[in-house]
Scaffold this motif. Structure first.
Motif, PDB file in Angstrom:
ATOM      1  N   ALA A 181     -40.207 -66.955  21.078  1.00 25.28           N
ATOM      2  CA  ALA A 181     -40.858 -66.925  22.390  1.00 25.28           C
ATOM      3  C   ALA A 181     -42.358 -66.722  22.290  1.00 25.28           C
ATOM      4  CB  ALA A 181     -40.253 -65.804  23.234  1.00 25.28           C
ATOM      5  N   SER A 182     -42.841 -66.322  21.097  1.00 23.44           N
ATOM      6  CA  SER A 182     -44.256 -65.966  21.007  1.00 23.44           C
ATOM      7  C   SER A 182     -45.004 -66.639  19.855  1.00 23.44           C
ATOM      8  CB  SER A 182     -44.399 -64.438  20.868  1.00 23.44           C
ATOM      9  OG  SER A 182     -43.694 -63.982  19.713  1.00 23.44           O
ATOM     10  N   HIS A 183     -44.475 -66.548  18.627  1.00 25.50           N
ATOM     11  CA  HIS A 183     -45.232 -66.953  17.449  1.00 25.50           C
ATOM     12  C   HIS A 183     -44.750 -68.252  16.804  1.00 25.50           C
ATOM     13  CE1 HIS A 183     -46.146 -62.651  17.833  1.00 25.50           C
ATOM     14  NE2 HIS A 183     -47.243 -62.895  17.172  1.00 25.50           N
ATOM     15  N   LEU A 184     -43.475 -68.557  16.896  1.00 23.08           N
ATOM     16  CA  LEU A 184     -42.924 -69.716  16.198  1.00 23.08           C
ATOM     17  C   LEU A 184     -42.637 -70.836  17.181  1.00 23.08           C
ATOM     18  CD1 LEU A 184     -40.382 -67.936  13.804  1.00 23.08           C
ATOM     19  CD2 LEU A 184     -42.732 -68.635  13.316  1.00 23.08           C
ATOM     20  N   ARG A 185     -43.193 -71.998  16.908  1.00 24.77           N
ATOM     21  CA  ARG A 185     -42.983 -73.132  17.792  1.00 24.77           C
ATOM     22  C   ARG A 185     -41.731 -73.915  17.418  1.00 24.77           C
ATOM     23  NH1 ARG A 185     -49.190 -75.559  18.262  1.00 24.77           N
ATOM     24  NH2 ARG A 185     -50.130 -73.665  19.151  1.00 24.77           N
ATOM     25  N   ARG A 186     -41.427 -73.979  16.116  1.00 22.10           N
ATOM     26  CA  ARG A 186     -40.237 -74.706  15.669  1.00 22.10           C
ATOM     27  C   ARG A 186     -39.024 -73.792  15.717  1.00 22.10           C
ATOM     28  NH1 ARG A 186     -41.075 -76.829   9.870  1.00 22.10           N
ATOM     29  NH2 ARG A 186     -38.873 -77.394  10.244  1.00 22.10           N
ATOM     30  N   ARG A 187     -37.954 -74.268  16.317  1.00 20.29           N
ATOM     31  CA  ARG A 187     -36.721 -73.484  16.391  1.00 20.29           C
ATOM     32  C   ARG A 187     -35.695 -73.953  15.360  1.00 20.29           C
ATOM     33  NH1 ARG A 187     -36.457 -70.234  20.905  1.00 20.29           N
ATOM     34  NH2 ARG A 187     -34.225 -69.905  20.466  1.00 20.29           N
ATOM     35  N   SER A 188     -36.118 -74.854  14.472  1.00 19.74           N
ATOM     36  CA  SER A 188     -35.166 -75.421  13.516  1.00 19.74           C
ATOM     37  C   SER A 188     -35.431 -74.968  12.084  1.00 19.74           C
ATOM     38  CB  SER A 188     -35.217 -76.949  13.577  1.00 19.74           C
ATOM     39  OG  SER A 188     -36.533 -77.415  13.301  1.00 19.74           O
ATOM     40  N   LEU A 189     -36.201 -73.888  11.913  1.00 20.49           N
ATOM     41  CA  LEU A 189     -36.480 -73.406  10.569  1.00 20.49           C
ATOM     42  C   LEU A 189     -35.199 -72.888   9.914  1.00 20.49           C
ATOM     43  CD1 LEU A 189     -39.801 -71.404  11.161  1.00 20.49           C
ATOM     44  CD2 LEU A 189     -39.558 -73.629  10.036  1.00 20.49           C
ATOM     45  N   PRO A 190     -34.951 -73.250   8.661  1.00 19.73           N
ATOM     46  CA  PRO A 190     -33.763 -72.710   7.979  1.00 19.73           C
ATOM     47  C   PRO A 190     -33.887 -71.206   7.786  1.00 19.73           C
ATOM     48  CG  PRO A 190     -35.173 -73.890   6.438  1.00 19.73           C
ATOM     49  CD  PRO A 190     -35.730 -74.157   7.806  1.00 19.73           C
ATOM     50  N   THR A 207     -35.199 -59.929  17.223  1.00 18.31           N
ATOM     51  CA  THR A 207     -36.545 -60.198  16.713  1.00 18.31           C
ATOM     52  C   THR A 207     -36.790 -61.695  16.587  1.00 18.31           C
ATOM     53  OG1 THR A 207     -36.673 -58.089  15.550  1.00 18.31           O
ATOM     54  CG2 THR A 207     -38.089 -59.855  14.745  1.00 18.31           C
ATOM     55  N   LEU A 208     -35.788 -62.437  16.142  1.00 17.16           N
ATOM     56  CA  LEU A 208     -35.941 -63.884  16.027  1.00 17.16           C
ATOM     57  C   LEU A 208     -36.192 -64.520  17.387  1.00 17.16           C
ATOM     58  CD1 LEU A 208     -35.854 -66.253  14.045  1.00 17.16           C
ATOM     59  CD2 LEU A 208     -33.401 -66.416  14.463  1.00 17.16           C
ATOM     60  N   ASP A 209     -35.472 -64.083  18.414  1.00 16.80           N
ATOM     61  CA  ASP A 209     -35.707 -64.592  19.767  1.00 16.80           C
ATOM     62  C   ASP A 209     -37.127 -64.280  20.229  1.00 16.80           C
ATOM     63  OD1 ASP A 209     -33.150 -65.617  19.937  1.00 16.80           O
ATOM     64  OD2 ASP A 209     -32.328 -63.895  21.006  1.00 16.80           O
ATOM     65  N   ALA A 210     -37.599 -63.070  19.915  1.00 23.00           N
ATOM     66  CA  ALA A 210     -38.957 -62.680  20.294  1.00 23.00           C
ATOM     67  C   ALA A 210     -39.992 -63.545  19.581  1.00 23.00           C
ATOM     68  CB  ALA A 210     -39.185 -61.201  19.980  1.00 23.00           C
ATOM     69  N   PRO A 230     -45.245 -71.692   8.579  1.00 24.98           N
ATOM     70  CA  PRO A 230     -43.892 -71.289   8.158  1.00 24.98           C
ATOM     71  C   PRO A 230     -43.030 -72.485   7.779  1.00 24.98           C
ATOM     72  CG  PRO A 230     -44.521 -70.256  10.249  1.00 24.98           C
ATOM     73  CD  PRO A 230     -45.524 -71.338   9.979  1.00 24.98           C
ATOM     74  N   THR A 231     -42.283 -72.315   6.690  1.00 24.65           N
ATOM     75  CA  THR A 231     -41.354 -73.352   6.262  1.00 24.65           C
ATOM     76  C   THR A 231     -39.899 -72.904   6.390  1.00 24.65           C
ATOM     77  OG1 THR A 231     -41.490 -72.577   3.964  1.00 24.65           O
ATOM     78  CG2 THR A 231     -43.027 -74.313   4.643  1.00 24.65           C
ATOM     79  N   ALA A 232     -39.665 -71.600   6.424  1.00 24.15           N
ATOM     80  CA  ALA A 232     -38.311 -71.071   6.542  1.00 24.15           C
ATOM     81  C   ALA A 232     -38.413 -69.597   6.913  1.00 24.15           C
ATOM     82  CB  ALA A 232     -37.521 -71.247   5.243  1.00 24.15           C
ATOM     83  N   ILE A 233     -37.268 -69.003   7.224  1.00 23.49           N
ATOM     84  CA  ILE A 233     -37.205 -67.597   7.633  1.00 23.49           C
ATOM     85  C   ILE A 233     -36.314 -66.839   6.655  1.00 23.49           C
ATOM     86  CG2 ILE A 233     -36.413 -65.998   9.443  1.00 23.49           C
ATOM     87  CD1 ILE A 233     -36.975 -68.317  11.436  1.00 23.49           C
ATOM     88  N   VAL A 234     -36.751 -65.651   6.257  1.00 24.61           N
ATOM     89  CA  VAL A 234     -35.970 -64.791   5.372  1.00 24.61           C
ATOM     90  C   VAL A 234     -35.583 -63.522   6.124  1.00 24.61           C
ATOM     91  CG1 VAL A 234     -36.118 -63.235   3.382  1.00 24.61           C
ATOM     92  CG2 VAL A 234     -36.877 -65.616   3.175  1.00 24.61           C
ATOM     93  N   HIS A 235     -34.280 -63.251   6.158  1.00 25.09           N
ATOM     94  CA  HIS A 235     -33.791 -61.974   6.694  1.00 25.09           C
ATOM     95  C   HIS A 235     -33.519 -61.065   5.517  1.00 25.09           C
ATOM     96  CE1 HIS A 235     -30.533 -59.546   9.020  1.00 25.09           C
ATOM     97  NE2 HIS A 235     -31.687 -58.919   8.980  1.00 25.09           N
ATOM     98  N   PHE A 236     -34.304 -59.986   5.400  1.00 20.76           N
ATOM     99  CA  PHE A 236     -34.217 -59.114   4.227  1.00 20.76           C
ATOM    100  C   PHE A 236     -33.547 -57.793   4.573  1.00 20.76           C
ATOM    101  CE2 PHE A 236     -35.643 -55.797   1.375  1.00 20.76           C
ATOM    102  CZ  PHE A 236     -35.372 -56.370   0.139  1.00 20.76           C
TER     103      PHE A 236
END
Length: 254
Positions: free
Chosen positions: A82-91, A76-79, A17-23
């Motif tokens: 806590a489970s799948h994403l190690r980086r918490r600084s993704l834009p 969902t982002l918190d979940a 992952p390089t970033a997160i999209v909220h759609f």
């Protein structure tokens, strides 16, 4: 890449992952965004974007919907952290279509949240009477309006919207688009930070699953016709995908 239902949201998680999209989708197709916007969202995920698509049911209180979808996204982002994403600084980027644009604009104006930018496709800010013509059939004096109203929404954006970087997309054959008004509002608020793109297509261009045609062992004229039809159907959607990805990362190759 498989869709996951996590805390009421539909999620795609790429390997790197390089970033997160909220759609957020349009008013009447937002209840199942993993189906109605499947092709577009999976294309973004293939380029490294975590997709969190929040379903919602339309009501007259759009501010309440905006708050609800933001709370659902945050859960969902918190979940995921806590489970799948190690980086918490993704834009985090917001992408909205039609009414989804209004919800992202309200989120960016009324609530405290961080966004690296928003992509607003086919912005729609009609009044309830124009959006729901059946109202007049119930009673000619029955007065009901969305909250906030179209005028109030524009005022909220002009005074309070905090997301500085924005891509606005208007399609050439979209009779219910109001992107021009929004462009003026945002360019006044953030000069030089707003990109407005005019693309071929209509209000429904962002929708659609990806229909894969499987040719047989022998390539027949029917296979050729089917592939040509698929290319024509998705040509406008492909241009939209390219525009979005180029704005998100101008240096990327895809």
């Amino acid at each position: 890449m498989d869709w996951w239902e996590i805390s009421g949201n539909w999620v795609l998680i790429p390997q790197r992952p390089t970033a997160i999209v909220h759609f957020l989708g349009g008013a009447f197709v937002a209840t199942a965004p993993q189906l109605t916007y499947r092709r577009l969202l999976e294309r973004l995920a293939l380029q490294g974007y975590v997709i969190i698509a929040t379903p919602f049911v339309n009501t007259f209180d759009h501010a309440a919907i905006a708050q609800t979808v933001l709370q659902s996204f945050d859960r969902t982002l918190d979940a995921l952290y806590a489970s799948h994403l190690r980086r918490r600084s993704l834009p985090i980027y917001g992408i909205g279509h039609s009414m989804g644009c209004k919800l992202h604009l309200l989120i960016g104006s009324l609530f405290s949240t961080e966004r690296a930018g928003n992509i607003l496709i086919s912005f729609n800010n009609f009044s309830a009477r124009n959006a729901v013509p059946l109202i007049e059939q119930f009673s000619p004096v029955f007065s009901v309006e969305f909250t906030p109203s179209p005028l109030e929404t524009n005022q909220i954006i002009a005074q309070n919207y905090r997301v500085r970087r924005n891509l606005l997309v208007k399609f050439s054959n979209d009779t219910i688009d109001q992107t021009t008004i929004l462009t003026d509002l945002l360019q006044t608020r953030f000069p030089g930070m707003v990109v407005a793109q005019h693309l071929p297509g209509n209000h429904l261009t962002p929708l659609g699953p990806d229909a894969n045609w499987q040719a047989g062992n022998v390539f027949t004229p029917f296979d050729a016709i089917a592939q040509w039809m698929r290319q024509e159907v998705y040509r406008e959607l492909h241009q939209l995908e390219h525009t979005i990805l180029r704005w998100l990362n101008p240096l990327a190759r895809f």
